[in-house]
Design an enzyme around this catalytic site. Sequence first.
Site, PDB file in Angstrom:
ATOM      1  N   TRP A 324      19.140  16.172  56.850  1.00 46.25           N
ATOM      2  CA  TRP A 324      20.082  15.279  57.400  1.00 46.25           C
ATOM      3  C   TRP A 324      19.555  13.858  56.691  1.00 46.25           C
ATOM      4  CZ3 TRP A 324      17.486  10.383  59.168  1.00 46.25           C
ATOM      5  CH2 TRP A 324      18.199   9.695  59.890  1.00 46.25           C
ATOM      6  N   HIS A 325      18.119  13.675  55.889  1.00 44.90           N
ATOM      7  CA  HIS A 325      18.019  12.452  55.338  1.00 44.90           C
ATOM      8  C   HIS A 325      18.579  12.261  53.914  1.00 44.90           C
ATOM      9  CE1 HIS A 325      14.374  12.901  57.999  1.00 44.90           C
ATOM     10  NE2 HIS A 325      13.873  11.478  57.460  1.00 44.90           N
ATOM     11  N   GLY A 326      19.184  13.662  53.225  1.00 44.18           N
ATOM     12  CA  GLY A 326      20.057  13.580  52.160  1.00 44.18           C
ATOM     13  C   GLY A 326      20.628  14.086  51.544  1.00 44.18           C
ATOM     14  N   PHE A 493      20.901   7.244  54.332  1.00 45.40           N
ATOM     15  CA  PHE A 493      20.363   8.663  54.374  1.00 45.40           C
ATOM     16  C   PHE A 493      21.698   8.175  56.199  1.00 45.40           C
ATOM     17  CE2 PHE A 493      15.749   8.823  53.425  1.00 45.40           C
ATOM     18  CZ  PHE A 493      16.176   9.052  52.328  1.00 45.40           C
TER      19      PHE A 493
END
Lengths: 493, 342
Positions: A324-326, A493
């Site tokens: 989800w962050h990257g 993000f």
Amino acid sequence: MVFNSYTFVAFFIIMLILHNLPFSWKVKKINLLLASYIFYAAWNPPFILLLWLSTIIDFFVGKALYVQTNKHKRWVLLVVSLIGNLGMLCFFKYGSFLLENFVMVCNALGIDYHPAKPNIILPAGISFYTFTTLCYTVDMYKRKSKPVKSLLDFSLFVTFFPHLVAGPIVRPPQLVPQFESPRKASKQQLANGLLLLTLGLFMKVVLADTLLSATADAVFGHNGKLGFLDAWAGVLAFSGQIFFDFAGYSTAAIGVALCLGFVLPQNFLYPYAAIGFSDFWRRWHITLSSWLRDYLYIPLGGNREGNFKTYINIMITMLIGGLWHGAHWTFVAWGGLHGLYLCAEKAMDYKRPKPSPIIGSAPEPVISTASIIPELPVKKLNGDFLKALLTFLLICITWVFFRSASFADAWQLLRAMFARQGATVPLLTTIAIIKVGIVVSLMLIFHWIMRDTTVLKVAGKIPAWGVGIIWSLMLVLIILSQESSKSFIYFQF
Amino acid sequence: MKTNWPLNSVVLALVLVIGAVSCWEVFLRNKRVRPDFDDGPELWADKRGMVYQPSNKATVFIGSSRIKYDLDIDTWQSITGTHAIQLAIVGSSPRTMLKDLANDTNFKGKLLVDVTEVLFFNQSPGVSQTPDEAINYYHKRTPAQKASFEIDKLIEPRLVMLNRDFYSLNGLLDHLHIPNRRGVIVAGLDFPIGFAETFYNRQTKMTNTFLRDTTRINKVRRIWASIPKRNSAPPVTGKALDSILLSVKHDVNRIRDRGGEVVFLRTPSSGPFLMRENKGYPRGKYWNKLLAVTQCKGIHFSDYAALNNLVCPEFSHLKRHDAVIYTKGIIDILKKETDWKL
């Protein structure tokens, strides 16, 4: 538009004036909605269409999901919403990543496939508003709450500018009821909001951007061998930078909303005072970790199906949380490492004091004894503090994967942190190392001191002149820093 | 969130902030420091957006720091009646900016390229880093950033304390000059205050206080003398040089093909700096070759009586008075030796 810019200062002053004029509540909500669209469009106007699309689909699909009784039709509606939301997220955020990996697999299989590199711009905050709308759809499907009655309220829930681009990720029951009746900040709320906004900007502008970012950038961007001191200084700098950057944004967002009379959920609770990793995730990006718990971990079975399945569920949740962050494998590794920590912690089940309750349900005695310079009994300084310090150091290792551009860079940095490197050329200036040393040490001390309380509660215990002096000091340092308009790390993000 | 801390702390905070900021500003003004502009990507992008003016109304300048001092924008604009758009970036190679303008099919104007050989023919990524950042900022500039710049434009020239290099928190900390470990290379050059005062039009000049202070002038001279130690790479030659020249030719031709005009300038330098430049970058092998390959007009300061006796106080940049003479000289030469209508 970022909070740390002149544009936002002007925008916010206009919003405060408009929100306090004697308009009807509906007009005020329309003002807020239009302002939220301007806030978003000020970054890249065309992407506002995505926001509208997401809002319209989820409003109507959500309503239909709630009233529809035919199971098959409900399933189709859910799929439509998921495709709409996750499809958009996949295309914009993971499009290049998926293609890159597909090409890699093709090449590994001997297929000579080299497509043109897509030039996809990531819309700001897409991960945040996708999760916001997604939880509404799922709630409607499960009939956990009632559908939002008006499109205006739903649009405002999705788009409300304080939380739009970098959270906190709000759930419908947390925000929608606040739009149903007129709200205006009391003088105390306004003052609290301004204090939190100042604190958030201080964390972002002074601590993250001015004092830590250059050191983190220098170390993580360095090509070549690093010495032990440089490597650790860079990683500690990033540990501080990522906290102050993101917690700074959340604090400012909560402050901005409060100035307008709205309450957003807490997103950070002094995470570097966590004792263990489950405690860390109760304190770091709380709204994301609770989202992942409620909409991923528990639906997967949580801890209800035996130890082995629990470990699997933890790993799946944390790997997806990492992704989800990257859109890069290093983020997956970051999530995976946290997953391993959590599994190991669960397996060891070592005896540690129960994690502090989330603020709001904190037992009174804890809050009543909190003060800016609290008593630090010797027993508190021994085991627990050392465990918190160990937790912090292990978390620092995960940040190496989070911040490194590649696994090769991450390994090189880890080697510099833990193994002898032979002759290396020193990188950081003395002043850079001093800045990191002072800021990170103070950060850890403050997190430990404040772990069971909140800023506003502490402010309530300090004399007025004390609050005034601390507040003015933060403002002067913000002005002196001159680091306006730098983007927030979590925007990507 | 029920808290009851007294609201008068808000008033106290405001009074203290206004008091502290005012005292700091007054203190700096008493030190005879004057407000100027941060020469960052925001200011550069503002000027970059102006290059689309018709060629009879504007001339674009790219290069390194020398043209920022040596071109006196007020003189240029008053004599020619046209706008001087200053896009040169300190410590950088103009080749990056030349490529950016060549890639921009909407740019069809007049272009003057300042050549400081040690930077122009430099292959180190460091000399393109700042231009890359500025160009990237310009192309990705958001409406919010443009609006912030418009507000900043009103505030920055009025407050001395907004001098980022010297009076920001990091500027103050860096100027504590705490000794470093042996071998640490400090990024950037530690110029004394007053050496580079920049204005909204991106004109840079040395202050009178700086010019009166031989200690500060000598400090800058020592910085120039130390540069070869920091960058030990020998001047580029052979195929690498040919490749640079071909790339420049390609970019120049793209601009000329759509009606644009390009002239190269070799701005003055003096003393040991000039001697070192002549030795490292002999004119025949670099400047003359550049003009031959690109087929462009070039104005070398040493070829003109009006320009070749100008002296740079710290060996590399002209003072304001001489910048006026240099600018007038350049305009005369361009009028006589090119078909530029100025």
